[in-house]
Design a protein around this motif. Sequence first.
Motif, PDB file in Angstrom:
ATOM      1  N   CYS A  67      -3.963   1.793   0.303  1.00 20.94           N
ATOM      2  CA  CYS A  67      -2.998   0.982   1.041  1.00 20.94           C
ATOM      3  C   CYS A  67      -2.370   1.762   2.190  1.00 20.94           C
ATOM      4  O   CYS A  67      -1.811   1.154   3.118  1.00 20.94           O
ATOM      5  N   CYS A  68      -2.441   3.095   2.156  1.00 17.23           N
ATOM      6  CA  CYS A  68      -1.969   3.914   3.278  1.00 17.23           C
ATOM      7  C   CYS A  68      -3.088   4.255   4.251  1.00 17.23           C
ATOM      8  O   CYS A  68      -2.819   4.535   5.424  1.00 17.23           O
ATOM      9  N   GLY A 100       3.320   0.678   7.039  1.00 14.30           N
ATOM     10  CA  GLY A 100       2.075   0.601   7.802  1.00 14.30           C
ATOM     11  C   GLY A 100       1.473  -0.788   7.827  1.00 14.30           C
ATOM     12  O   GLY A 100       1.065  -1.286   8.891  1.00 14.30           O
ATOM     13  N   ASN A 101       1.441  -1.461   6.681  1.00 13.26           N
ATOM     14  CA  ASN A 101       0.797  -2.774   6.625  1.00 13.26           C
ATOM     15  C   ASN A 101       1.671  -3.882   7.176  1.00 13.26           C
ATOM     16  O   ASN A 101       1.171  -4.813   7.813  1.00 13.26           O
ATOM     17  N   ASP A 134      -2.670  -5.329   0.906  1.00 13.52           N
ATOM     18  CA  ASP A 134      -1.984  -4.042   0.735  1.00 13.52           C
ATOM     19  C   ASP A 134      -0.467  -4.213   0.714  1.00 13.52           C
ATOM     20  O   ASP A 134       0.232  -3.519  -0.040  1.00 13.52           O
ATOM     21  N   PHE A 174       5.094   4.479   2.973  1.00 13.02           N
ATOM     22  CA  PHE A 174       4.091   4.443   4.033  1.00 13.02           C
ATOM     23  C   PHE A 174       3.207   3.199   3.938  1.00 13.02           C
ATOM     24  O   PHE A 174       2.822   2.633   4.968  1.00 13.02           O
ATOM     25  N   GLY A 175       2.875   2.777   2.724  1.00 15.74           N
ATOM     26  CA  GLY A 175       2.047   1.590   2.576  1.00 15.74           C
ATOM     27  C   GLY A 175       2.742   0.340   3.065  1.00 15.74           C
ATOM     28  O   GLY A 175       2.153  -0.475   3.789  1.00 15.74           O
ATOM     29  N   LEU A 229       3.826   6.515  -1.397  1.00 11.62           N
ATOM     30  CA  LEU A 229       2.872   5.422  -1.206  1.00 11.62           C
ATOM     31  C   LEU A 229       3.606   4.119  -0.867  1.00 11.62           C
ATOM     32  O   LEU A 229       3.157   3.359   0.000  1.00 11.62           O
ATOM     33  N   THR A 245       2.186  -3.277  -2.565  1.00 10.52           N
ATOM     34  CA  THR A 245       3.365  -2.407  -2.597  1.00 10.52           C
ATOM     35  C   THR A 245       4.510  -3.015  -3.408  1.00 10.52           C
ATOM     36  O   THR A 245       5.403  -2.282  -3.842  1.00 10.52           O
TER      37      THR A 245
END
Length: 351
Positions: A299-300, A47-48, A77, A43-44, A40, A81
Motif C-alpha cells: 500500500c506504500c 500516498g493513496n 489501498d 504513508f499508505g 504503514l 489502511t
Amino acid sequence: MAAVVATLPPANFTSNQSSCNVHNHHFSAKVTFSLFYTVLLVFGACGNILALCITFQRRKKKLNSTDLYLVNLALSDALFTLALPGRIAYYVLEFNWPFGDWFCRVTAFVFYMNTYVSIYFMTCVSVDRYIAVVRIRHPGRTRRVSCARAVCALVWFLVFLQTAPLLLRPMTRRMGDKLTCMEYFNFEEIPKLPYLLLVACVLGFFLPVGIILVCYVQINLKLCQTAKENPLTVRNGHHHRAFTVILVVLLALLLCFSPYHINIVQFMVRKILYQPSCREQQAFKMSLQVTVAFMNLNCCIDPIIYFFAFRGYKRRLLRIFRNSGSMATSSTAKTPSESNSNSQPPGSSSV
C-alpha cells in the motif's frame, strides 16, 4: 476457493497442539510490528488519498483504461489502511485482540481482499500497457473505458467471492489470557489443505506474475524493434513509459508478495512430504509474520506506480510540493521584517 485458502491464517499443524506452542512472541516483535504498521498507516493513507485527489482533480481529461485500473488500486489501498489501527492496537497490547471476533473477521477480510485486488489490478495494468504498445494497431475493445469498468467490477466481485468465507468462520482463538486474531486456524478440519494451498498460490500469485513477465518481455522486444526501425519514435517516451510501469509493477510484486507465497509453498511441500517438527512450525510461524508485513507494504509502494503510470500525476505532485515549499519560504521571509516592525517603539519613525 483458491484465494480463500491462500488467505487462511497460520495454524498449529500437529494434532497434539499442546506439545508444540508456536505462539511465542517477544517484546522486540511487539515494538517492531507496532512501529511498522504505524508508519504503514501514515504513508499508505497519505500516498493513496493524495493519488485519488490528484486524479479526480483532472476534470477536463477523462480517465483512460490504465487510469481506471490505478484508481481502483489506490481505492483498495486506501480502504486497507482503515484496518491498520486495529492491528496496531493488537501489537501494542502484546498480541491481544480487544475488539471481538467479528471485527477480527472484518480485518482479515480487508487485509486479504486488498492483497489479491492489488495483484489482479497490477496484472490488469500490465496487460493494458502490453495491448497499448504491442497491439497498438489492433487494440480492439479491451482498452475501451466501458470494458475497463467491466473488468474492474469483475475483479472486485471475484476477489469478494474468494475472501468472503473469511467472514463466516471464527478468526480469533484464546491462548492463555490473550485472545489472538488472524494467528491460528485448525487445519485438521480441512482435508487435503496443503494441496489446496499450493493451487491457491499458483492461481493467486504465480500465474499473474507469469502474465506480467510475458507482458514485460514483449514490450521490451517491441521497444528494441521500434528503436531499430525508427529511432525518432522511441524519443516520444510512450514505449519507455509502458516499459517502466511494468518494471515497477513487477518489482512491487516480487518485493511485497513473493516472500509470503514462497514461504507458504515451501512449508506446504514439507507438510505433504513429512510431518514438520515443532521447531519448523515455530520458524514458519515467525517467518509468516514477517512475510505478511512485507505483503502489506504494497500500500506504500503502489503510489510509486501511480507516479510513473498516471499522466500528469508527476507534474501535479511536484507542483504541490513546490507550492508548499514556496509558501514555507515566503512565510519565513516575512518573519524578520515583521519582528523588526514590531520591535520599534510607538511613535518612532525610520530615518
